[in-house]
Scaffold this motif. Structure first.
Motif, PDB file in Angstrom:
ATOM      1  N   LEU A  11       8.049  11.317  42.808  1.00  0.00           N
ATOM      2  CA  LEU A  11       8.418  10.632  41.726  1.00  0.00           C
ATOM      3  C   LEU A  11       7.502  10.703  40.907  1.00  0.00           C
ATOM      4  O   LEU A  11       7.614  10.122  39.605  1.00  0.00           O
ATOM      5  CB  LEU A  11       8.724   8.999  42.154  1.00  0.00           C
ATOM      6  CG  LEU A  11       8.117   7.916  42.809  1.00  0.00           C
ATOM      7  CD1 LEU A  11       6.731   7.534  41.839  1.00  0.00           C
ATOM      8  CD2 LEU A  11       8.522   6.891  43.309  1.00  0.00           C
ATOM      9  N   ALA A  12       6.124  10.971  40.940  1.00  0.00           N
ATOM     10  CA  ALA A  12       4.770  10.901  40.171  1.00  0.00           C
ATOM     11  C   ALA A  12       5.330  12.049  39.199  1.00  0.00           C
ATOM     12  O   ALA A  12       4.394  12.188  38.334  1.00  0.00           O
ATOM     13  CB  ALA A  12       3.733  11.009  40.894  1.00  0.00           C
ATOM     14  N   GLY A  13       6.171  13.139  39.601  1.00  0.00           N
ATOM     15  CA  GLY A  13       6.314  14.271  38.650  1.00  0.00           C
ATOM     16  C   GLY A  13       5.088  14.990  38.772  1.00  0.00           C
ATOM     17  O   GLY A  13       4.379  15.534  39.865  1.00  0.00           O
ATOM     18  N   ASP A  14       4.954  15.592  37.630  1.00  0.00           N
ATOM     19  CA  ASP A  14       3.639  16.452  37.681  1.00  0.00           C
ATOM     20  C   ASP A  14       2.280  15.690  37.090  1.00  0.00           C
ATOM     21  O   ASP A  14       1.276  16.423  36.702  1.00  0.00           O
ATOM     22  CB  ASP A  14       3.873  17.676  36.440  1.00  0.00           C
ATOM     23  CG  ASP A  14       4.082  17.091  35.004  1.00  0.00           C
ATOM     24  OD1 ASP A  14       4.008  15.811  34.693  1.00  0.00           O
ATOM     25  OD2 ASP A  14       4.339  17.937  34.305  1.00  0.00           O
ATOM     26  N   ARG A  15       2.340  14.475  37.145  1.00  0.00           N
ATOM     27  CA  ARG A  15       1.169  13.539  36.941  1.00  0.00           C
ATOM     28  C   ARG A  15       0.375  13.156  38.122  1.00  0.00           C
ATOM     29  O   ARG A  15       0.808  12.952  39.104  1.00  0.00           O
ATOM     30  CB  ARG A  15       1.715  12.413  36.195  1.00  0.00           C
ATOM     31  CG  ARG A  15       2.492  12.562  34.800  1.00  0.00           C
ATOM     32  CD  ARG A  15       3.019  11.380  34.216  1.00  0.00           C
ATOM     33  NE  ARG A  15       1.998  10.225  33.943  1.00  0.00           N
ATOM     34  CZ  ARG A  15       2.252   9.194  33.427  1.00  0.00           C
ATOM     35  NH1 ARG A  15       3.712   8.896  33.438  1.00  0.00           N
ATOM     36  NH2 ARG A  15       1.447   8.478  33.068  1.00  0.00           N
ATOM     37  N   THR A  16      -1.057  13.426  38.128  1.00  0.00           N
ATOM     38  CA  THR A  16      -1.656  13.045  39.340  1.00  0.00           C
ATOM     39  C   THR A  16      -2.830  11.935  38.842  1.00  0.00           C
ATOM     40  O   THR A  16      -3.645  12.012  38.127  1.00  0.00           O
ATOM     41  CB  THR A  16      -2.854  14.344  39.758  1.00  0.00           C
ATOM     42  OG1 THR A  16      -1.754  15.447  40.096  1.00  0.00           O
ATOM     43  CG2 THR A  16      -3.426  13.914  40.778  1.00  0.00           C
ATOM     44  N   PRO A  17      -2.239  10.731  39.404  1.00  0.00           N
ATOM     45  CA  PRO A  17      -3.284   9.726  39.034  1.00  0.00           C
ATOM     46  C   PRO A  17      -4.605   9.527  39.341  1.00  0.00           C
ATOM     47  O   PRO A  17      -4.886  10.240  40.623  1.00  0.00           O
ATOM     48  CB  PRO A  17      -2.458   8.443  39.972  1.00  0.00           C
ATOM     49  CG  PRO A  17      -1.245   8.917  40.244  1.00  0.00           C
ATOM     50  CD  PRO A  17      -1.170  10.515  40.331  1.00  0.00           C
ATOM     51  N   THR A  18      -5.669   9.248  38.725  1.00  0.00           N
ATOM     52  CA  THR A  18      -7.013   9.525  38.915  1.00  0.00           C
ATOM     53  C   THR A  18      -7.526   7.702  39.339  1.00  0.00           C
ATOM     54  O   THR A  18      -8.748   7.985  39.626  1.00  0.00           O
ATOM     55  CB  THR A  18      -7.801   9.759  37.848  1.00  0.00           C
ATOM     56  OG1 THR A  18      -7.700   9.048  36.695  1.00  0.00           O
ATOM     57  CG2 THR A  18      -7.103  11.403  37.645  1.00  0.00           C
ATOM     58  N   SER A  19      -6.787   6.819  39.246  1.00  0.00           N
ATOM     59  CA  SER A  19      -7.143   5.470  39.400  1.00  0.00           C
ATOM     60  C   SER A  19      -5.840   4.674  39.989  1.00  0.00           C
ATOM     61  O   SER A  19      -4.867   5.211  39.747  1.00  0.00           O
ATOM     62  CB  SER A  19      -7.644   4.823  38.248  1.00  0.00           C
ATOM     63  OG  SER A  19      -6.555   4.392  37.361  1.00  0.00           O
ATOM     64  N   TYR A  20      -6.377   3.668  40.644  1.00  0.00           N
ATOM     65  CA  TYR A  20      -4.975   2.750  41.274  1.00  0.00           C
ATOM     66  C   TYR A  20      -4.114   2.089  40.161  1.00  0.00           C
ATOM     67  O   TYR A  20      -3.132   1.838  40.310  1.00  0.00           O
ATOM     68  CB  TYR A  20      -5.711   1.654  42.176  1.00  0.00           C
ATOM     69  CG  TYR A  20      -6.133   2.053  43.585  1.00  0.00           C
ATOM     70  CD1 TYR A  20      -5.075   2.960  44.475  1.00  0.00           C
ATOM     71  CD2 TYR A  20      -7.256   2.422  44.081  1.00  0.00           C
ATOM     72  CE1 TYR A  20      -5.186   3.498  45.547  1.00  0.00           C
ATOM     73  CE2 TYR A  20      -7.677   2.862  45.195  1.00  0.00           C
ATOM     74  CZ  TYR A  20      -6.602   3.542  46.167  1.00  0.00           C
ATOM     75  OH  TYR A  20      -6.848   3.957  47.395  1.00  0.00           O
ATOM     76  N   GLY A  21      -4.915   1.755  38.906  1.00  0.00           N
ATOM     77  CA  GLY A  21      -4.041   1.106  37.971  1.00  0.00           C
ATOM     78  C   GLY A  21      -3.047   2.428  37.239  1.00  0.00           C
ATOM     79  O   GLY A  21      -2.136   1.834  37.196  1.00  0.00           O
ATOM     80  N   GLU A  22      -3.819   3.373  37.065  1.00  0.00           N
ATOM     81  CA  GLU A  22      -3.000   4.433  36.601  1.00  0.00           C
ATOM     82  C   GLU A  22      -1.675   4.673  37.867  1.00  0.00           C
ATOM     83  O   GLU A  22      -0.422   5.054  37.268  1.00  0.00           O
ATOM     84  CB  GLU A  22      -3.605   5.681  36.353  1.00  0.00           C
ATOM     85  CG  GLU A  22      -2.767   6.925  35.513  1.00  0.00           C
ATOM     86  CD  GLU A  22      -3.592   8.012  35.604  1.00  0.00           C
ATOM     87  OE1 GLU A  22      -3.229   8.948  34.946  1.00  0.00           O
ATOM     88  OE2 GLU A  22      -4.929   8.022  35.903  1.00  0.00           O
ATOM     89  N   LEU A  23      -1.941   4.821  38.697  1.00  0.00           N
ATOM     90  CA  LEU A  23      -1.024   4.799  39.954  1.00  0.00           C
ATOM     91  C   LEU A  23       0.248   4.038  39.992  1.00  0.00           C
ATOM     92  O   LEU A  23       1.397   4.429  40.112  1.00  0.00           O
ATOM     93  CB  LEU A  23      -1.780   5.022  41.221  1.00  0.00           C
ATOM     94  CG  LEU A  23      -1.018   5.635  42.526  1.00  0.00           C
ATOM     95  CD1 LEU A  23      -1.940   5.944  43.596  1.00  0.00           C
ATOM     96  CD2 LEU A  23      -0.185   4.299  43.205  1.00  0.00           C
ATOM     97  N   VAL A  24      -0.104   2.819  39.591  1.00  0.00           N
ATOM     98  CA  VAL A  24       0.825   1.561  39.571  1.00  0.00           C
ATOM     99  C   VAL A  24       1.689   1.968  38.497  1.00  0.00           C
ATOM    100  O   VAL A  24       3.086   1.958  38.682  1.00  0.00           O
ATOM    101  CB  VAL A  24       0.250   0.430  39.530  1.00  0.00           C
ATOM    102  CG1 VAL A  24       1.347  -0.663  39.303  1.00  0.00           C
ATOM    103  CG2 VAL A  24      -0.416  -0.194  40.791  1.00  0.00           C
ATOM    104  N   ASN A  25       1.075   2.303  37.437  1.00  0.00           N
ATOM    105  CA  ASN A  25       2.118   2.533  36.231  1.00  0.00           C
ATOM    106  C   ASN A  25       3.011   3.776  36.437  1.00  0.00           C
ATOM    107  O   ASN A  25       4.228   3.841  36.127  1.00  0.00           O
ATOM    108  CB  ASN A  25       1.258   2.763  34.768  1.00  0.00           C
ATOM    109  CG  ASN A  25       0.445   1.517  34.525  1.00  0.00           C
ATOM    110  OD1 ASN A  25       1.082   0.368  34.769  1.00  0.00           O
ATOM    111  ND2 ASN A  25      -0.624   1.681  33.897  1.00  0.00           N
TER     112      ASN A  25
END
Length: 371
Positions: A11-25
């Motif tokens: 569900l993250a698509g092609d985005r790779t979160p670099t922080s937990y805050g970004e990951l939540v969004n």
């Protein structure tokens, strides 16, 4: 970032979160996309939440590579869940442990308290009941146990305000968790209901492994329906015994939990599970017994991988009358088309037998490894 303790879901698509805050969004945005939910309410709510998480949420994921949180089975301080009922997806939630660097038992306790206060400042959550009991969970010595506090934010796909929940470790000071829990409920005017629970277990030791107090939870709301929750872990207890444990609650239906456990266990006696199930008793004012009971069954590490877990949980979704297409979309969002070998599906919960709600919990994911 590591490939074992963190691996983005589809569900993250092609985005790779670099922080937990970004990951939540990213994950709430992806949940809306995969489950067909409106982003108009949930995405702004998620962004507002991450804005008050604190400095740790903006730090690189690698900063927490060696920290093992009690929140999720893979040690991450985040876990997501999706609640299904006959009416559709009724809640999307994140459970988290607020952190402060460097991460120590003392810093975790302080940051958990600070985050609770920020929720009140930013979202107006009600802290009245927390204020009445917070001294029972704050200690001058080093906090004990795997955590001090955890928080959950349940975002509504129907435009309702988010519901925030606080979970506290009743053993954090070294006192008896059962004794601490009894004092919590006494202070909150729920002593009669707790006595009903104690009587139900015939005065048994609620610090013993069979029916052990593990967590105390609060709905951070001033609604008359706001709950105080007590989670009991049941180690070495058979399915019928766990079903009987929930019989003190007003909404319990004999045999339902036995059936649920049978579906998940796949023929393995529940008392042999590596990780024990829990029941959660919900207490509300104006009653003589707990209002409801929820059963929580750990999927990982008790089941070999997500392919098997997904198949067994689908049977519970049938029991709940949930839309099978939405459930399949849920699994695909977490696991992708090939769930074999993955261990992202961590727990399943079943409650409210009159109008069942079945909730799937998922961690950030790591490869399976056991046959």
């Amino acid at each position: 970032m590591t490939t074992l303790r963190f691996r983005p879901w589809p569900l993250a698509g092609d985005r790779t979160p670099t922080s937990y805050g970004e990951l939540v969004n990213i994950y709430f945005e992806g949940a809306c996309r995969h489950l067909g939910l409106s982003t108009a309410d949930m995405v702004p709510q998620a962004r507002a939440l991450t804005s008050v998480l604190g400095d740790w949420a903006a730090a690189p994921l690698s900063n927490f590579e060696n920290y093992t949180s009690w929140v999720a089975n893979n040690g991450a301080p985040l876990e997501f869940s999706f609640a299904h009922s006959a009416s559709g997806v009724v809640g999307v939630r994140v459970l988290l442990e607020a952190l402060r660097e460097p991460v120590t038992p003392r810093s975790r306790q302080r940051e958990g308290h600070a985050f609770t206060l920020r929720l009140a400042e930013e979202f107006g959550v009600h802290l009245g009941r927390y204020r009445e009991i917070e001294d029972l969970f704050r200690c001058a010595d080093e906090p004990r146990g795997p955590f001090s506090s955890m928080h959950a934010a349940e975002l509504s796909p129907k435009g309702e305000p988010p519901l925030f929940k606080l979970y506290l470790n009743p053993g954090v000071t070294g006192a008896s968790p059962a004794a601490v829990t009894a004092e919590v409920l006494r202070r909150l005017g729920l002593a009669e209901q707790w006595e009903a629970v104690v009587d139900h277990f015939r005065g048994g030791d609620l610090d013993a492994p069979e029916h052990e107090v593990a967590l105390v939870g609060l709905d951070l709301s001033e609604s008359p329906d706001a709950r105080v929750k007590v989670y009991l872990r049941h180690t070495g207890v058979d399915a019928e015994g766990i079903d009987r444990a929930g019989a003190v609650a007003a909404d319990h239906r004999a045999g339902v939990f036995t059936e649920v456990i049978g579906v998940i266990a796949g023929g393995v006696p529940v008392q042999r599970w590596k990780k024990a199930p829990m029941t959660c008793l919900a207490f509300q004012p104006g009653r003589s017994v707990p209002a409801s009971v929820t059963l929580y069954c750990p999927l990982e590490p008790n089941i070999v991988d997500d392919e098997v877990s997904a198949e067994r949980v689908s049977l519970l979704m049938d029991m709940a009358g949930a839309d099978p297409a939405l459930y399949r979309a849920n699994v695909a969002a977490v696991c992708g088309p090939e769930p074999r070998g993955l261990r992202r599906l961590s727990w399943v919960a079943y409650k409210n037998p009159a109008a069942p709600v079945c909730t799937v919990y998922a961690g950030l994911g790591s490869p399976g490894g056991e046959a």
